[in-house]
Design a protein around this motif. Structure first.
Motif, PDB file in Angstrom:
ATOM      1  N   SER A   1      16.662   4.197  -2.823  1.00 15.48           N
ATOM      2  CA  SER A   1      17.590   3.304  -2.165  1.00 15.48           C
ATOM      3  C   SER A   1      17.669   3.603  -0.599  1.00 15.48           C
ATOM      4  O   SER A   1      18.687   3.201   0.076  1.00 15.48           O
ATOM      5  CB  SER A   1      19.184   3.572  -2.801  1.00 15.48           C
ATOM      6  OG  SER A   1      19.009   3.341  -4.120  1.00 15.48           O
ATOM      7  N   LYS A   2      16.649   4.265  -0.118  1.00 12.76           N
ATOM      8  CA  LYS A   2      16.623   4.223   1.377  1.00 12.76           C
ATOM      9  C   LYS A   2      16.684   2.789   2.074  1.00 12.76           C
ATOM     10  O   LYS A   2      15.896   2.016   1.772  1.00 12.76           O
ATOM     11  CB  LYS A   2      15.549   4.970   1.779  1.00 12.76           C
ATOM     12  CG  LYS A   2      15.471   5.492   3.108  1.00 12.76           C
ATOM     13  CD  LYS A   2      14.011   6.242   3.824  1.00 12.76           C
ATOM     14  CE  LYS A   2      14.091   6.824   5.042  1.00 12.76           C
ATOM     15  NZ  LYS A   2      13.129   7.495   5.387  1.00 12.76           N
ATOM     16  N   ARG A   3      17.713   2.853   3.035  1.00 13.79           N
ATOM     17  CA  ARG A   3      17.743   1.403   3.729  1.00 13.79           C
ATOM     18  C   ARG A   3      18.320   1.723   5.021  1.00 13.79           C
ATOM     19  O   ARG A   3      18.815   2.734   5.569  1.00 13.79           O
ATOM     20  CB  ARG A   3      18.709   0.625   3.082  1.00 13.79           C
ATOM     21  CG  ARG A   3      20.195   1.023   2.841  1.00 13.79           C
ATOM     22  CD  ARG A   3      20.962   0.371   2.001  1.00 13.79           C
ATOM     23  NE  ARG A   3      22.272   0.653   2.046  1.00 13.79           N
ATOM     24  CZ  ARG A   3      22.881   1.549   1.202  1.00 13.79           C
ATOM     25  NH1 ARG A   3      22.119   2.293   0.482  1.00 13.79           N
ATOM     26  NH2 ARG A   3      24.163   1.859   1.271  1.00 13.79           N
ATOM     27  N   ALA A   4      18.194   0.668   5.902  1.00  9.80           N
ATOM     28  CA  ALA A   4      19.069   0.823   7.148  1.00  9.80           C
ATOM     29  C   ALA A   4      20.205  -0.232   7.112  1.00  9.80           C
ATOM     30  O   ALA A   4      20.062  -1.455   6.606  1.00  9.80           O
ATOM     31  CB  ALA A   4      18.009   0.351   8.216  1.00  9.80           C
ATOM     32  N   GLU A   5      21.129   0.069   7.737  1.00 12.65           N
ATOM     33  CA  GLU A   5      22.424  -0.734   7.785  1.00 12.65           C
ATOM     34  C   GLU A   5      22.716  -1.081   9.146  1.00 12.65           C
ATOM     35  O   GLU A   5      22.972  -0.407  10.134  1.00 12.65           O
ATOM     36  CB  GLU A   5      23.485   0.092   7.367  1.00 12.65           C
ATOM     37  CG  GLU A   5      24.741  -0.814   7.416  1.00 12.65           C
ATOM     38  CD  GLU A   5      26.015   0.113   7.169  1.00 12.65           C
ATOM     39  OE1 GLU A   5      26.510   0.223   5.917  1.00 12.65           O
ATOM     40  OE2 GLU A   5      26.621   0.955   8.033  1.00 12.65           O
ATOM     41  N   LEU A   6      22.502  -2.406   9.418  1.00 13.20           N
ATOM     42  CA  LEU A   6      22.893  -3.175  10.632  1.00 13.20           C
ATOM     43  C   LEU A   6      24.168  -3.355  11.006  1.00 13.20           C
ATOM     44  O   LEU A   6      24.664  -4.141   9.969  1.00 13.20           O
ATOM     45  CB  LEU A   6      21.724  -4.372  11.107  1.00 13.20           C
ATOM     46  CG  LEU A   6      22.104  -5.086  12.192  1.00 13.20           C
ATOM     47  CD1 LEU A   6      21.477  -4.209  13.598  1.00 13.20           C
ATOM     48  CD2 LEU A   6      21.389  -6.440  12.212  1.00 13.20           C
ATOM     49  N   ARG A   7      24.864  -2.975  12.000  1.00 13.27           N
ATOM     50  CA  ARG A   7      26.136  -2.999  11.860  1.00 13.27           C
ATOM     51  C   ARG A   7      26.819  -3.938  13.108  1.00 13.27           C
ATOM     52  O   ARG A   7      28.040  -4.133  13.106  1.00 13.27           O
ATOM     53  CB  ARG A   7      27.043  -1.592  12.284  1.00 13.27           C
ATOM     54  CG  ARG A   7      26.587  -0.488  10.922  1.00 13.27           C
ATOM     55  CD  ARG A   7      27.017   0.867  11.327  1.00 13.27           C
ATOM     56  NE  ARG A   7      28.620   0.981  11.383  1.00 13.27           N
ATOM     57  CZ  ARG A   7      29.281   0.826  10.317  1.00 13.27           C
ATOM     58  NH1 ARG A   7      28.905   0.898   8.987  1.00 13.27           N
ATOM     59  NH2 ARG A   7      30.735   0.908  10.583  1.00 13.27           N
ATOM     60  N   SER A   8      26.028  -4.683  13.669  1.00 14.28           N
ATOM     61  CA  SER A   8      26.679  -5.302  14.557  1.00 14.28           C
ATOM     62  C   SER A   8      26.987  -6.935  14.139  1.00 14.28           C
ATOM     63  O   SER A   8      27.863  -7.475  14.947  1.00 14.28           O
ATOM     64  CB  SER A   8      25.574  -5.575  15.831  1.00 14.28           C
ATOM     65  OG  SER A   8      24.567  -5.970  15.608  1.00 14.28           O
TER      66      SER A   8
ATOM     67  N   ASP B   1       0.631  -1.268  -0.137  1.00 11.63           N
ATOM     68  CA  ASP B   1       0.139   0.066   0.146  1.00 11.63           C
ATOM     69  C   ASP B   1       0.759   1.223  -0.175  1.00 11.63           C
ATOM     70  O   ASP B   1       0.200   2.183   0.200  1.00 11.63           O
ATOM     71  CB  ASP B   1      -1.018   0.087   1.170  1.00 11.63           C
ATOM     72  CG  ASP B   1      -0.157  -0.111   2.529  1.00 11.63           C
ATOM     73  OD1 ASP B   1       0.911   0.079   2.419  1.00 11.63           O
ATOM     74  OD2 ASP B   1      -0.927  -0.438   3.516  1.00 11.63           O
ATOM     75  N   GLY B   2       2.024   1.127  -0.201  1.00 10.49           N
ATOM     76  CA  GLY B   2       2.869   2.143  -0.352  1.00 10.49           C
ATOM     77  C   GLY B   2       3.486   3.013   1.099  1.00 10.49           C
ATOM     78  O   GLY B   2       3.961   4.050   0.882  1.00 10.49           O
ATOM     79  N   ARG B   3       3.034   2.329   2.279  1.00  8.76           N
ATOM     80  CA  ARG B   3       3.461   2.991   3.382  1.00  8.76           C
ATOM     81  C   ARG B   3       5.256   2.969   3.515  1.00  8.76           C
ATOM     82  O   ARG B   3       5.766   2.076   3.205  1.00  8.76           O
ATOM     83  CB  ARG B   3       2.919   2.278   4.513  1.00  8.76           C
ATOM     84  CG  ARG B   3       1.478   2.477   4.729  1.00  8.76           C
ATOM     85  CD  ARG B   3       1.017   1.478   5.959  1.00  8.76           C
ATOM     86  NE  ARG B   3       1.143   0.082   5.647  1.00  8.76           N
ATOM     87  CZ  ARG B   3       0.983  -0.862   6.581  1.00  8.76           C
ATOM     88  NH1 ARG B   3       0.882  -0.479   7.987  1.00  8.76           N
ATOM     89  NH2 ARG B   3       1.180  -2.041   6.058  1.00  8.76           N
ATOM     90  N   ASP B   4       5.624   3.862   4.036  1.00 10.24           N
ATOM     91  CA  ASP B   4       7.063   3.938   4.397  1.00 10.24           C
ATOM     92  C   ASP B   4       7.204   3.391   5.883  1.00 10.24           C
ATOM     93  O   ASP B   4       6.703   3.903   6.913  1.00 10.24           O
ATOM     94  CB  ASP B   4       7.646   5.482   4.686  1.00 10.24           C
ATOM     95  CG  ASP B   4       8.801   5.596   5.058  1.00 10.24           C
ATOM     96  OD1 ASP B   4       9.878   4.504   5.119  1.00 10.24           O
ATOM     97  OD2 ASP B   4       9.572   6.599   5.121  1.00 10.24           O
ATOM     98  N   LEU B   5       7.704   1.992   5.894  1.00  8.59           N
ATOM     99  CA  LEU B   5       7.867   1.249   7.221  1.00  8.59           C
ATOM    100  C   LEU B   5       9.185   1.271   7.857  1.00  8.59           C
ATOM    101  O   LEU B   5       9.448   0.522   8.638  1.00  8.59           O
ATOM    102  CB  LEU B   5       7.286  -0.223   6.615  1.00  8.59           C
ATOM    103  CG  LEU B   5       5.806  -0.322   5.963  1.00  8.59           C
ATOM    104  CD1 LEU B   5       5.503  -1.736   5.809  1.00  8.59           C
ATOM    105  CD2 LEU B   5       4.944   0.136   7.219  1.00  8.59           C
ATOM    106  N   LEU B   6       9.840   1.843   7.070  1.00 13.58           N
ATOM    107  CA  LEU B   6      11.376   1.574   7.335  1.00 13.58           C
ATOM    108  C   LEU B   6      11.590   2.126   8.944  1.00 13.58           C
ATOM    109  O   LEU B   6      12.330   1.476   9.699  1.00 13.58           O
ATOM    110  CB  LEU B   6      12.456   2.584   6.630  1.00 13.58           C
ATOM    111  CG  LEU B   6      14.166   2.187   7.104  1.00 13.58           C
ATOM    112  CD1 LEU B   6      14.248   0.827   6.759  1.00 13.58           C
ATOM    113  CD2 LEU B   6      14.820   3.108   6.216  1.00 13.58           C
ATOM    114  N   GLY B   7      10.954   3.030   9.566  1.00 16.53           N
ATOM    115  CA  GLY B   7      11.157   3.655  10.942  1.00 16.53           C
ATOM    116  C   GLY B   7      10.606   2.495  12.052  1.00 16.53           C
ATOM    117  O   GLY B   7      11.389   1.961  12.859  1.00 16.53           O
ATOM    118  N   PRO B   8       9.277   1.970  11.591  1.00 16.30           N
ATOM    119  CA  PRO B   8       8.856   0.766  12.660  1.00 16.30           C
ATOM    120  C   PRO B   8       9.774  -0.314  12.580  1.00 16.30           C
ATOM    121  O   PRO B   8      10.066  -1.132  13.434  1.00 16.30           O
ATOM    122  CB  PRO B   8       7.559   0.535  12.057  1.00 16.30           C
ATOM    123  CG  PRO B   8       7.293   1.114  10.919  1.00 16.30           C
ATOM    124  CD  PRO B   8       8.190   2.293  10.833  1.00 16.30           C
ATOM    125  N   VAL B   9      10.305  -0.783  11.323  1.00 14.56           N
ATOM    126  CA  VAL B   9      11.216  -1.862  11.056  1.00 14.56           C
ATOM    127  C   VAL B   9      12.451  -1.770  11.834  1.00 14.56           C
ATOM    128  O   VAL B   9      12.832  -2.650  12.617  1.00 14.56           O
ATOM    129  CB  VAL B   9      11.537  -2.187   9.610  1.00 14.56           C
ATOM    130  CG1 VAL B   9      12.676  -3.008   9.373  1.00 14.56           C
ATOM    131  CG2 VAL B   9      10.312  -2.713   8.893  1.00 14.56           C
TER     132      VAL B   9
END
Length: 403
Positions: free
Chosen positions: A314-321, A252-260
């Motif tokens: 290309s918006k993404r989250a990078e997990l570094r651990s 549905d086009g929601r921006d879900l990166l924050g809650p992820v």
């Protein structure tokens, strides 16, 4: 390449394939395989190929040791370094009991289930990995040493960077297998290297991570060296990380990166045992760009999660651990479930930590929750986690954390 069963049959017949490797992983992400002749391909597709799984970590003991490998034709890849007398190809497999029911501890199937669970909610994830490794010399007996192949530093060039040609050969081999690396370079440590991949669907990304480790080890050995993916090969040098880039899309086009991101942060302590599975993992965390606290920020490399500066879609989250010792199937599945939990509960992102946590004063650091500082602490958190028990079979929890 997404081959069908019929296309695999044709490829094997037309391309002089002599051996077919049926590959799978134990619960720790160590690749295993059994090689069969092309004459066994029809049987493999119809019935599966029987294996004795009694000595494979997490697959059960001697009582129920007969398991069957069912090849996934979409994963067909040639092994270019094995082609002197006809081709050798590989397919990843699902692992099943004799009656056809899936093996509960098949981590590739666990990831497939997580992907399907997300898809039912109209949500899709993509992962891209950045994996680091050291190149060490071998001694006169062919045994690995801890002598780095070079003394170059971050993004140095030849002749200081002696690993340039090795990385090039690795990248070209991967390309021949249908896997496209995004970039490669020398890392900070002496003899340390990094190769990055563009994002892809979770299962492909995990398959590629497993393939990558195998290709590196094969190519490096052919060059008279040894590759070390352990999280802290040299005590006074940077450790090896496996940064995991995560993106998410909603139907549905929601921006879900924050809650992820919020969901991953909420569960990170209890899943760390699977992202950092060795004692050496905890020697790496908390120094030299490896995070020690649960935080996020844009671009900031002292954080657990950073949002890289990226244009467009290309918006993404990078997990570094995480480090390269992980089982990527299991790790990606847990990250998907943690992200989905953040979405389902509408978890808000905490304030961003726009400071350098490696140099911040103690009174500032006390405001952040820490990642586990030892394997024992991480294992205890995982064993007592309702979240982990919901998605990880008890046999896998026991294999990682003890009874």
């Amino acid at each position: 390449m997404d081959f069908t069963e019929q296309e695999v049959r044709q490829y094997v017949e037309q391309e002089d394939v002599r051996f077919i490797r049926l590959a799978f992983c134990d619960v720790f992400g160590t690749q295993k395989n059994i090689a069969v002749l092309p004459t066994e391909l029809a049987r493999a597709f119809q019935y599966g190929i029987a294996v004795d799984a009694s000595a494979i970590a997490g697959f059960g003991g001697e009582v129920r040791s007969d398991l069957f490998l069912h090849p996934d034709p979409a994963t067909l890849a040639s092994l270019p370094w094995r082609g002197e007398n006809g081709q050798v190809v590989r397919m990843f497999c699902r692992v099943a009991h004799p009656d056809g029911t899936p093996l509960e501890t098949d981590s590739r199937a666990i990831l497939q289930k997580a992907v399907e669970h997300a898809a039912k909610q109209g949500i899709s994830f993509a992962f891209g990995t950045e994996m680091e490794f050291y190149l060490f010399k071998i001694d006169e007996n062919g045994e690995p040493t801890k002598i780095p192949f070079d003394r170059a530093g971050y993004m140095d060039i030849a002749p200081r960077d002696k690993g340039e040609n090795v990385r090039r050969e690795i990248c070209l081999t991967l390309s021949q297998m249908g896997i496209q690396p995004e970039c490669s370079h020398h890392e900070e440590g002496p003899g340390q290297n990094e190769i990055d991949f563009r994002y892809s669907d979770p299962l492909t990304a995990a398959d590629n991570a497993i393939t990558f480790r195998a290709v590196v080890e094969a190519i490096v050995a052919r060059n008279g060296l040894t590759a070390d993916f352990s999280p802290k090969p040299l005590p006074d040098q940077p450790g090896n990380g496996m940064h995991i880039n995560i993106s998410v899309e909603s139907r549905d086009g929601r921006d879900l990166l924050g809650p992820v991101i919020a969901g991953i942060m909420a569960h990170i302590r209890e899943i760390t045992a699977f992202l950092n599975p060795t004692d050496g993992s905890y020697l790496r965390l908390g120094n030299r760009k490896a995070p020690g606290y649960i935080s996020w920020s844009s671009e900031n490399r002292s954080q657990l999660i950073r949002i890289p500066a990226s244009p467009g879609l290309s918006k993404r989250a990078e997990l570094r651990s995480a480090d390269p010792g992980i089982n990527p199937y299991l790790a990606f599945a847990l990250l998907i479930y943690a992200g989905l939990d953040g979405i389902e509960r509408g978890l808000p992102l905490p304030p961003s930590a726009d400071l350098n946590l490696f140099t911040a004063p103690e009174e500032i650091l006390r405001g952040f929750e820490q990642l586990p500082t030892s394997r024992g602490e991480a294992n205890a958190l995982a064993k007592n986690s309702d979240f982990v028990r919901q998605y990880v079979p008890r046999e896998i929890i026991a294999a990682y954390c003890g009874q």
